[in-house]
Scaffold this active site. Structure first.
Site, PDB file in Angstrom:
ATOM      1  N   LYS A   1      -2.264  -1.504  12.329  1.00 17.12           N
ATOM      2  CA  LYS A   1      -3.082  -0.309  12.536  1.00 17.12           C
ATOM      3  C   LYS A   1      -3.274   0.018  14.011  1.00 17.12           C
ATOM      4  O   LYS A   1      -3.631   1.130  14.358  1.00 17.12           O
ATOM      5  CB  LYS A   1      -4.427  -0.448  11.834  1.00 17.12           C
ATOM      6  CG  LYS A   1      -4.281  -0.378  10.332  1.00 17.12           C
ATOM      7  CD  LYS A   1      -5.593  -0.163   9.614  1.00 17.12           C
ATOM      8  CE  LYS A   1      -5.354   0.004   8.122  1.00 17.12           C
ATOM      9  NZ  LYS A   1      -4.821  -1.224   7.479  1.00 17.12           N
TER      10      LYS A   1
HETATM   11  C1  LIG Z   1      -4.062  -1.234   6.317  1.00 16.05           C
HETATM   12  C2  LIG Z   1      -3.208  -2.407   6.039  1.00 16.05           C
HETATM   13  C3  LIG Z   1      -2.195  -2.384   5.054  1.00 16.05           C
HETATM   14  C4  LIG Z   1      -1.967  -1.200   4.158  1.00 16.05           C
HETATM   15  O1  LIG Z   1      -1.359  -0.132   4.857  1.00 16.05           O
HETATM   16  P1  LIG Z   1      -1.392   1.339   4.254  1.00 16.05           P
HETATM   17  O2  LIG Z   1      -0.800   2.187   5.313  1.00 16.05           O
HETATM   18  O3  LIG Z   1      -2.842   1.646   4.000  1.00 16.05           O
HETATM   19  O4  LIG Z   1      -0.597   1.317   2.996  1.00 16.05           O
HETATM   20  C5  LIG Z   1      -1.402  -3.507   4.890  1.00 16.05           C
HETATM   21  N1  LIG Z   1      -1.602  -4.621   5.630  1.00 16.05           N
HETATM   22  C6  LIG Z   1      -2.560  -4.682   6.585  1.00 16.05           C
HETATM   23  C7  LIG Z   1      -2.749  -5.939   7.333  1.00 16.05           C
HETATM   24  C8  LIG Z   1      -3.386  -3.583   6.840  1.00 16.05           C
HETATM   25  O5  LIG Z   1      -4.335  -3.669   7.776  1.00 16.05           O
END
Ligand SMILES: *Cc1c(COP(=O)(O)O)cnc(C)c1O
Length: 433
Positions: free
Chosen positions: A107
């Site tokens: 993220k």
């Molecule tokens: C947010 C997140 C996801 C999921 O990603 P999306 O884009 O919401 O599908 C997977 N793994 C981690 C570690 C995350 O922080």
């Protein structure tokens, strides 16, 4: 590039408006009106380019001249500040490590690019912006770190007192300057309610120019396409078909991969790997979308029962199920399987994978059985140290905490404690200038 609302093809705005509004006025999500193709020649010679140069090329396609080239280059070089290495762990098997950012999760890519882009528009408009975010853990810290020290923007993070992990709390509460952590005596739902109430409070908005750093903001989605190109660049045998397995929850990461394919990146297949929250897998198998409350799992960042980016995927494919099935495979794995996956990856490949990556691994394994003709790429979305307990339990090893996390663990927590009453939040915010 213009952007339309997924609720109304005729509601069209430019990039700046899409970024500053987050959500369209009619509640829809913004999508680009077209998908410009990237030069084939660029793909052929991609190994020549740095990650930042690649990111610049892709961003330019979606922003055109709305941001000058030199400003766009600044935004990119200030947000893509860490690598996305593709680590080969077995024959035809790779892990794309997306956890080298400040909060150890993928993220960081989206949050940093969004922050620098908003920072650019805020400076241009000469305004002061205040961002309110409610968090139950990880999203908040990526946003906080992304916006840290951005002129013109303050960030208030509301989190439930005593209900986030020790590490998460340290990540949320040890930044200073423009980041203010509000420790709410209540639940995550209380935090969300407070934020929603603040957004519809006219006087407060007038005084503070409030906005959300919403996870569905287009400027958070686009930068996630960058690292698919960066991954492809690092694949050794590009003649083989490439298959990318994406541990998925809200489907932003997967959507960005599909956009990368749409504009010309030669990826044969995507896997939307999900945990017991399997709404997406069901949809892909049956065409029926049945959103429901989420279930708690080990891969908790994927605990999403109503994935908001599904509408974007449906838009990319004009809602034709067959075409989606052609490009995407999806399957679901529960916590027991996730634990086994962690063990298996360690035993077979000497690689420590986190619970999210493990779900990605399991789905990839089911899909290709690792035969010769494929390059399988697992997106590793979080650093295993964030899930120290589970992993140490499964593998009987000790996990080292990376320096950038260790640093914040030693810093002192700084918060403003508030009750879960809206009046208290309001009074606090009104008292700030
Ligand atoms: C947010 C997140 C996801 C999921 O990603 P999306 O884009 O919401 O599908 C997977 N793994 C981690 C570690 C995350 O922080």
């Amino acid at each position: 590039m213009k952007y339309y609302s997924t609720n109304n093809k005729n509601l069209i705005v430019n990039f700046e408006t899409a970024v500053m509004q987050g959500l369209a006025e009619d509640g829809g999500l913004f999508m680009p009106v077209s998908f410009p193709k990237i030069d084939n020649e660029f793909i052929q010679s991609i190994e020549k380019y740095s990650f930042q140069e690649i990111a610049f090329r892709i961003a330019k396609l979606f922003i055109d001249d709305e941001i000058s080239e030199s400003n766009l280059y600044d935004i990119i070089s200030n947000s893509i500040t860490f690598p996305a290495p593709l680590v080969q762990i077995g024959k035809n098997l790779y892990v794309l490590e997306l956890f080298h950012g400040p909060t150890l999760a993928f993220k960081d890519f989206g949050a940093r690019f969004m922050a620098k882009t908003m920072g650019h528009f805020v400076a241009k408009r000469n305004i002061q912006l205040n961002i309110l975010v409610a968090t139950s853990g990880d999203t908040g810290s990526a946003v906080a770190h992304g916006f840290y020290d951005t002129p013109g923007i303050n960030v208030f993070i509301l989190y439930p007192k005593g209900k986030v992990s020790f590490i998460q709390e340290k990540q949320l509460t040890t930044l200073d300057k423009n980041i203010i952590a509000l420790e709410i005596d209540g639940t995550f739902d209380d935090c969300q309610r407070l934020v929603k109430t603040a957004f519809v409070d006219k006087d407060l908005n007038k005084k503070l120019n409030l906005t959300s750093a919403n996870s569905i903001n287009i400027s958070r989605l686009l930068p996630q396409a960058f690292y698919y190109f960066e991954a492809y660049k690092q694949i050794v045998n590009k003649n083989n078909h490439s298959i990318f397995s994406v541990p998925s929850g809200n489907l932003g990461n997967l959507t960005a991969g599909l956009i990368a394919k749409k504009i010309g990146l030669p990826i044969s297949k995507f896997i939307g790997a999900v945990n017991s929250n399997k709404v997406f897998a069901e949809f892909l198998h049956t065409g029926i979308f049945n959103p429901r409350s989420s279930i708690q799992t080990l891969s908790n960042a994927m605990d999403v029962g109503n994935p908001s980016n599904l509408i974007r995927i449906r838009e990319i494919y004009s809602d034709i199920l067959k075409d989606m099935q052609n490009d995407i495979y999806s399957n679901s794995y529960d916590d027991n399987q996730t634990r086994k996956g962690i063990k298996e990856v360690y035993e077979n490949y000497k690689y420590i994978i986190d619970p999210h990556g493990s779900v990605g691994y399991l789905a990839l394994k089911d899909y290709i059985k690792f035969n010769q003709q494929f390059n399988g790429v697992i997106l590793e979305t979080a650093h295993p140290a964030k899930f120290k307990d589970v992993i140490e339990e499964e593998l009987n090893i000790e996990i080292e905490i990376p320096e950038r996390l260790a640093v914040c663990l030693n810093k002192e927590k700084r918060t403003v404690e508030l009750s879960s009453k809206y009046e208290d939040l309001r009074e606090f915010l009104m008292g700030r200038d």
